[in-house]
Design a protein around this motif. Sequence first.
Motif, PDB file in Angstrom:
ATOM      1  N   THR A 425     -23.120  -7.575   1.488  1.00 20.71           N
ATOM      2  CA  THR A 425     -22.006  -6.636   1.494  1.00 20.71           C
ATOM      3  C   THR A 425     -20.698  -7.420   1.518  1.00 20.71           C
ATOM      4  O   THR A 425     -20.540  -8.354   2.312  1.00 20.71           O
ATOM      5  CB  THR A 425     -22.070  -5.706   2.714  1.00 20.71           C
ATOM      6  N   TYR A 426     -19.786  -7.046   0.651  1.00 17.43           N
ATOM      7  CA  TYR A 426     -18.487  -7.706   0.540  1.00 17.43           C
ATOM      8  C   TYR A 426     -17.385  -6.707   0.880  1.00 17.43           C
ATOM      9  O   TYR A 426     -17.415  -5.552   0.442  1.00 17.43           O
ATOM     10  CB  TYR A 426     -18.255  -8.232  -0.874  1.00 17.43           C
ATOM     11  N   THR A 427     -16.399  -7.179   1.622  1.00 15.81           N
ATOM     12  CA  THR A 427     -15.256  -6.359   2.000  1.00 15.81           C
ATOM     13  C   THR A 427     -13.993  -6.932   1.378  1.00 15.81           C
ATOM     14  O   THR A 427     -13.784  -8.149   1.384  1.00 15.81           O
ATOM     15  CB  THR A 427     -15.093  -6.321   3.533  1.00 15.81           C
ATOM     16  N   ALA A 428     -13.157  -6.071   0.839  1.00  8.96           N
ATOM     17  CA  ALA A 428     -11.936  -6.506   0.174  1.00  8.96           C
ATOM     18  C   ALA A 428     -10.864  -6.880   1.197  1.00  8.96           C
ATOM     19  O   ALA A 428     -10.609  -6.131   2.149  1.00  8.96           O
ATOM     20  CB  ALA A 428     -11.414  -5.412  -0.750  1.00  8.96           C
ATOM     21  N   LYS A 429     -10.244  -8.039   1.004  1.00  8.07           N
ATOM     22  CA  LYS A 429      -9.118  -8.491   1.804  1.00  8.07           C
ATOM     23  C   LYS A 429      -7.967  -8.826   0.856  1.00  8.07           C
ATOM     24  O   LYS A 429      -8.120  -9.671  -0.023  1.00  8.07           O
ATOM     25  CB  LYS A 429      -9.483  -9.730   2.617  1.00  8.07           C
ATOM     26  N   VAL A 430      -6.845  -8.179   1.021  1.00  6.54           N
ATOM     27  CA  VAL A 430      -5.700  -8.383   0.137  1.00  6.54           C
ATOM     28  C   VAL A 430      -4.608  -9.132   0.884  1.00  6.54           C
ATOM     29  O   VAL A 430      -4.248  -8.771   2.015  1.00  6.54           O
ATOM     30  CB  VAL A 430      -5.149  -7.043  -0.386  1.00  6.54           C
ATOM     31  N   ASP A 431      -4.086 -10.181   0.250  1.00  2.00           N
ATOM     32  CA  ASP A 431      -2.912 -10.889   0.747  1.00  2.00           C
ATOM     33  C   ASP A 431      -1.804 -10.709  -0.284  1.00  2.00           C
ATOM     34  O   ASP A 431      -1.966 -11.101  -1.442  1.00  2.00           O
ATOM     35  CB  ASP A 431      -3.218 -12.376   0.934  1.00  2.00           C
ATOM     36  N   ALA A 432      -0.701 -10.115   0.124  1.00  2.00           N
ATOM     37  CA  ALA A 432       0.377  -9.831  -0.821  1.00  2.00           C
ATOM     38  C   ALA A 432       1.707  -9.783  -0.094  1.00  2.00           C
ATOM     39  O   ALA A 432       1.766  -9.414   1.085  1.00  2.00           O
ATOM     40  CB  ALA A 432       0.125  -8.496  -1.540  1.00  2.00           C
ATOM     41  N   PRO A 433       2.787 -10.156  -0.783  1.00  2.00           N
ATOM     42  CA  PRO A 433       4.122 -10.042  -0.173  1.00  2.00           C
ATOM     43  C   PRO A 433       4.520  -8.589  -0.009  1.00  2.00           C
ATOM     44  O   PRO A 433       3.912  -7.679  -0.598  1.00  2.00           O
ATOM     45  CB  PRO A 433       5.015 -10.767  -1.185  1.00  2.00           C
ATOM     46  N   LYS A 434       5.572  -8.365   0.775  1.00  2.00           N
ATOM     47  CA  LYS A 434       6.015  -7.001   1.028  1.00  2.00           C
ATOM     48  C   LYS A 434       6.497  -6.307  -0.238  1.00  2.00           C
ATOM     49  O   LYS A 434       6.576  -5.077  -0.277  1.00  2.00           O
ATOM     50  CB  LYS A 434       7.121  -7.006   2.084  1.00  2.00           C
ATOM     51  N   SER A 435       6.826  -7.101  -1.250  1.00  2.00           N
ATOM     52  CA  SER A 435       7.323  -6.523  -2.502  1.00  2.00           C
ATOM     53  C   SER A 435       6.225  -5.823  -3.294  1.00  2.00           C
ATOM     54  O   SER A 435       6.523  -5.105  -4.250  1.00  2.00           O
ATOM     55  CB  SER A 435       7.944  -7.617  -3.374  1.00  2.00           C
ATOM     56  N   LEU A 436       4.969  -6.051  -2.913  1.00  2.00           N
ATOM     57  CA  LEU A 436       3.845  -5.472  -3.645  1.00  2.00           C
ATOM     58  C   LEU A 436       3.103  -4.464  -2.788  1.00  2.00           C
ATOM     59  O   LEU A 436       2.942  -4.645  -1.586  1.00  2.00           O
ATOM     60  CB  LEU A 436       2.856  -6.566  -4.068  1.00  2.00           C
TER      61      LEU A 436
END
Length: 503
Positions: A425-436
């Motif tokens: 099982t894979y879980t999504a982790k998002v790293d993004a600046p506040k602009s996105l």
Amino acid sequence: MYKVCADNECDESAILAGLDAATKDGVDVLSISLGANTPTSFDQDPMTIGAFGAVSKGVVVVCSAGNNGPTPASITNDAPWVLTVAAGTVDRSFGAEVRLGNGKSIHGEALTQKAKTRSKLYPLLFSDARPFCEFDITSVAGKIIVCEATVEDVQKSEVYGLINAGAAGVVLFNDDISGYTTLLWDYNSTMVQVTAADGAILKSYAASSETGALAAFNYNNTLLGIRPAPVVSWFSSRGPSIIIPGVLKPDILAPGLNILAAWPPKTDYASGPFNIMSGTSMATPHISGVAALLKSIHPSWSPAAIKSAILTTSDMVNSTGGSILDQHHTKASVYDTGAGHVNVTRAADPGLVYDLGITDYAGYICWLLGKDGLATIVRNSSLTCTTLPKIEDVHLNYPTITVPMTSKPFTVNRTVTNVGPAKSTYTAKVDAPKSLVVRVFPETLTFSKPGEKKTFSVTVSSRIGKELFFEGSLRWVSERHVVRSPIVVAAAAAGRSLVKNIT
């Protein structure tokens, strides 16, 4: 090995013939350090056309990104079916020091290491009027000459002239473009090379010393564990691709600066049996070797699956744990590094892969170049634009994700194939600046067997301002694997030009 060039010329017919011959011979990986000097339409580039034929037969084609950096949008060999390689440094230095009369020392490098570890101090000479080693040879005897590095072949004759005239040594400092990455030259003489920043210190010391500037050389042999590493080499061509702005290019960063290797004696300018060279042509074989390793471990994997494994397991941090830097020691962008620096160990076991087939590439060609382009590149009458779905670059099932910069939500779909444990099982982790604003659906992928495929969507919206691109990442995380894809939100993918403005 297939010879397609002679007398510094490479005929298009010879390139195509070499690629066809290699494919017919059954090679698994093609390592190609050739490319156009400028971005070229895919249907007019023999490398791209020949590479497509090879990939259609299951061959992994690995190509150099070009040595036109750090100019933005200088990338070549940027077709999506090619694995495009940028060049970075390694954590090794051929250590040497310039010891100054004021007690300070400047770290540099010298490929030719002298046996004597310390020497007496000599007068240090630099002239703003003659910055490129163009000194009157009658004035250099017994002095260490400081000058700016230029073209290697021209500089060699000048350096040899100074040494033959009795100079005690020569210090070459990088220009501002080269910054902190020093391209070593084999002079076989008393010479030390230093960075642009240290060159500025030397120039200031030579001009300001009231009692006369003095210096000596110390040689420290080969040093390992140099930090930070890797650093993107100044000459490595940069993205974004003019031809395919919706796909991140280059793909990957690999060692390409000051690569020491065996060399045939009495060929070109090297006497052998070893030579040191720099370029994306040195980085390319590193990735070719990784691709060959993966092919031996996973013989059934497609070229796209092997590319995906290399990209999604790459490193985005350097040896200090910080971001990978460029030649000025500022944070490198994705258009410098691609997905990151190759990590061979992790690439062998990526967990998930993003796969692509020939029909996907053909559908992209139909979208980009139409039926004439398809006929030129694909050379397969069974594939026609009337039957193929046209696939925009941003919608290719590529292991990196590029979307246009827009304040409205923009969605792309990706499909991953399970090549790890049967049940995971894979879980999504998002790293993004506040602009996105980035949303992934579904946020969890559950697999029950090998080879199982799952599709997910990534929806991105961004603040529109002066920025030409934003960077983020998507990581699919399981108990054993982390599958990372850069997310690039690019003005170029939305029709705005990055060529003149990106830095």
